[in-house]
Design a protein around this motif. Structure first.
Motif, PDB file in Angstrom:
ATOM      1  N   LYS A   1       0.817  -1.218   0.000  1.00 28.56           N
ATOM      2  CA  LYS A   1       0.000   0.000   0.000  1.00 28.56           C
ATOM      3  C   LYS A   1       0.846   1.261   0.000  1.00 28.56           C
ATOM      4  O   LYS A   1       0.584   2.197  -0.748  1.00 28.56           O
TER       5      LYS A   1
ATOM      6  N   ASP B   1      -7.236  -8.822  -3.262  1.00 23.08           N
ATOM      7  CA  ASP B   1      -7.899  -8.183  -2.116  1.00 23.08           C
ATOM      8  C   ASP B   1      -7.703  -6.669  -2.101  1.00 23.08           C
ATOM      9  O   ASP B   1      -8.358  -5.969  -1.332  1.00 23.08           O
ATOM     10  N   ASP B   2      -6.758  -6.184  -2.866  1.00 25.18           N
ATOM     11  CA  ASP B   2      -6.439  -4.753  -2.832  1.00 25.18           C
ATOM     12  C   ASP B   2      -7.007  -3.985  -4.014  1.00 25.18           C
ATOM     13  O   ASP B   2      -6.717  -2.795  -4.172  1.00 25.18           O
TER      14      ASP B   2
ATOM     15  N   ILE C   1     -10.191  -3.052  -4.692  1.00 26.73           N
ATOM     16  CA  ILE C   1     -11.076  -1.987  -4.208  1.00 26.73           C
ATOM     17  C   ILE C   1     -10.293  -0.966  -3.375  1.00 26.73           C
ATOM     18  O   ILE C   1     -10.414   0.234  -3.610  1.00 26.73           O
ATOM     19  N   PRO C   2      -9.460  -1.394  -2.433  1.00 24.65           N
ATOM     20  CA  PRO C   2      -8.641  -0.400  -1.735  1.00 24.65           C
ATOM     21  C   PRO C   2      -7.817   0.487  -2.680  1.00 24.65           C
ATOM     22  O   PRO C   2      -7.733   1.699  -2.471  1.00 24.65           O
TER      23      PRO C   2
ATOM     24  N   GLU D   1      -8.553   1.310  -5.737  1.00 29.39           N
ATOM     25  CA  GLU D   1      -9.457   2.251  -6.420  1.00 29.39           C
ATOM     26  C   GLU D   1      -9.802   3.428  -5.501  1.00 29.39           C
ATOM     27  O   GLU D   1      -9.873   4.567  -5.960  1.00 29.39           O
ATOM     28  N   THR D   2      -9.974   3.141  -4.213  1.00 22.82           N
ATOM     29  CA  THR D   2     -10.259   4.260  -3.293  1.00 22.82           C
ATOM     30  C   THR D   2      -9.054   5.193  -3.177  1.00 22.82           C
ATOM     31  O   THR D   2      -9.218   6.398  -3.028  1.00 22.82           O
TER      32      THR D   2
ATOM     33  N   LEU E   1     -10.494   8.502  -1.887  1.00 20.59           N
ATOM     34  CA  LEU E   1     -11.510   8.073  -0.927  1.00 20.59           C
ATOM     35  C   LEU E   1     -10.897   7.369   0.280  1.00 20.59           C
ATOM     36  O   LEU E   1     -11.575   6.630   0.989  1.00 20.59           O
ATOM     37  N   ARG E   2      -9.590   7.546   0.461  1.00 17.27           N
ATOM     38  CA  ARG E   2      -8.916   6.983   1.632  1.00 17.27           C
ATOM     39  C   ARG E   2      -8.024   8.071   2.210  1.00 17.27           C
ATOM     40  O   ARG E   2      -7.501   8.914   1.443  1.00 17.27           O
TER      41      ARG E   2
END
Lengths: 267, 267, 267
Positions: free
Chosen positions: B207, B229-230, B232-233, B235-236, B241-242
């Motif tokens: 990340k 698993d990452d 969607i994270p 994309e934010t 959006l994070r």
């Protein structure tokens, strides 16, 4: 669940303590079904982390699966912060109502905001929703002094927050923790000398952090930002079914440790 | 996807920038379905990492699920390296064609090969497939000098590679990064002073690495080796959006930082 | 599985070597189905880690899915330790029989027990079940001397254990490893100078640990505590389909390294 052993007795849902607040950062519907079938009874609330709910394509269907199983869902606080920053507070509320979400999370992990303004937002939100308020910055360079945490927690509870979440992020390296993931002992000591842990949810994404809080405050401490893969592992820790807590919860009677000096604090 | 906020506008698929190259290291079909339903529009290509595709029992069925959703699939470069080492280049091509894969990845992470020979393989592959060429060694003890990266990237693009992937492995601890996962600043500076980032995909499995590239090159940087698993994270992060990128992409207008000196480089 | 390459030949199941012992810490049924369809042939046994099986709501259904695919399931050793501590050894056995589990794991990761008593438990269990006995403490502060490991392994095998598992936990930071995850070289050297590795399962949850054992003992070493997400990645390591072992298993003929001095040891 099997039943041939004597294990720690858990308060039934909906519960005030022993609360497991779980972080969903993008599961699909089959994964949600799997999670609910194996471990639904151990999940007290699902948080759609930060803005992940906003970009989830099949959001309404997914939320419905959780709701059908009786599990409340809420958006992450970051999404509300952004709505506030863009002047879209009402749109946010409408969206939450349209999805029939009972809970909201209010945080100021990114936005700077006066404490009076925070209290005002919580008062407004508490008219329609159960409010989880979060304290602590997401910025690893910002280490708020303990007395400010305590002050803010009290004000947010008085404004109508149901419980206050103590920040750690998905990583467990800010807020309650040093960058290494170690617990900020002095901070926690000061918080729980003033606030009953029943009103707090400690974010504890790492296993060693969960173990620390469980050993310190017992099997019924409220824990947050639990990864979906860790719901069953956490439950085994709470019940003393894993090596880390078995000596404490099964082989002897658990007692609070020295850090807890005065838990009679007023709110 | 919800729409009450103003967020970063993304180029629609198929896109040249803002490309998310995702690493599947063994998902089952239900997991693929989950991923596509929640986040299919954020995936530009799926790589079946290294030789995992070779041992996946239900490979053809799984590939078909991705393809039906319009998402290209390719084998990891290691599989092609091994085919070359065993003199099975033609068998590899036949298998790729039989599975209707449009893309191939060509790497030399294990095999030693003269640059002319690499270019020759890419020319041959480019007749039938869209070629992603990878540069950088998988060996943590091999730190290729920046000017050699640049030279090689140019030759591979000229030979017909559609884009060039800069290596980091699943771990994010080689190639573009030091063993600690820190970005090799000088290397990246030298690469992007000569090559337009549009032609590059930066592997960024961690990340903090994704955040670094997004803050440096903006929301539309091409990123690779993203864990399923990452998706969607990530994309934010792209949309602000994070917490990590919200200040950059939402609360102010993003501007490139000082590292970018000259992005007019020729190819 | 594709077949255009020449890869390491694996012993078919049920096998004595090349055994992959996999840790399920709470999968749901769809996840199990996904795992079995993609990689069932690479799984030799499923361990429901520590007490996770005890709290899994749909345990019987889940176990049945594994069993239908011909994969044995066993509870983690911690659950049996707790049963023993509570005087519920017979209830434990009844439960295991009711679920038709063929294997049990016997450990003393938490409980202190005399070696004679351990042997006695194994003798009793071996009457009804295939026994996997585990050696090594779960406590990171307990580093048992190598000669005691060897002594204990011999006694447990003589008492009827089918194989002995060398402890590392889910984290890979105790038992066989230093707290950093590095292999305890002297320990392993002493163990394998006295015990044939065929009778051992080395817990190796981290990829670098798997790579170390594979390079040391070859593609058919028995490895344990493999995460479900790592079943396919491990198989690629065994077959030399990943950069880490491709040079050893594909580009040259693998030979044991110097650590192995005498593998003729008696049992």
């Amino acid at each position: 669940m099997l039943d041939f052993l004597q294990v720690v007795k858990r308060e039934p849902k909906p519960r005030q303590t022993g609360y497991s607040h779980v972080l969903d950062k993008g599961l699909g519907i089959r994964q949600v079904q799997d999670l609910l079938e194996t471990a639904g009874e151990f999940i007290d609330i699902i948080k759609l982390g930060w803005g992940t709910g906003y970009v989830t394509n099949n959001l309404a269907d997914k939320v419905a699966v959780y709701q059908k199983a009786g599990i409340p869902v809420c958006f992450g606080g970051t999404l509300l912060e952004l709505a506030i920053a863009q002047g879209k507070f009402d749109d946010y509320r409408r969206t939450v109502k349209r999805l029939n979400l009972s809970h909201v999370e209010f945080s100021t992990g990114v936005l700077d905001m006066e404490i009076e303004k925070k209290a005002e937002f919580i008062r407004q939100l508490a008219e329609d929703f159960i409010v989880l308020a979060e304290v602590g910055s997401k910025d690893e360079n910002v280490a708020v002094e303990p007395f400010r945490w305590v002050e803010e927690i009290k004000i947010l509870l008085q404004a109508g927050a149901w419980k206050v979440i103590a920040e750690a992020r998905e990583s467990g390296t800010v807020g309650l923790y040093h960058q290494t993931g170690e617990v900020r002992l002095g901070l926690i000591e000061e918080i729980i000398s003033a606030i009953d842990p029943e009103y707090l949810i400690f974010e504890a994404p790492q296993k060693r952090q969960q173990v620390w809080f469980l050993k310190q405050f017992g099997p019924s401490v409220n824990l947050g930002n639990i990864a979906t893969d860790d719901v069953i592992p956490l439950e085994t820790l709470r019940l003393g079914l894993r090596g880390d807590t078995m000596p404490d919860f099964q082989l002897k009677v658990w007692k609070p440790r020295s850090i807890i000096k005065d838990m009679s604090g007023n709110r």
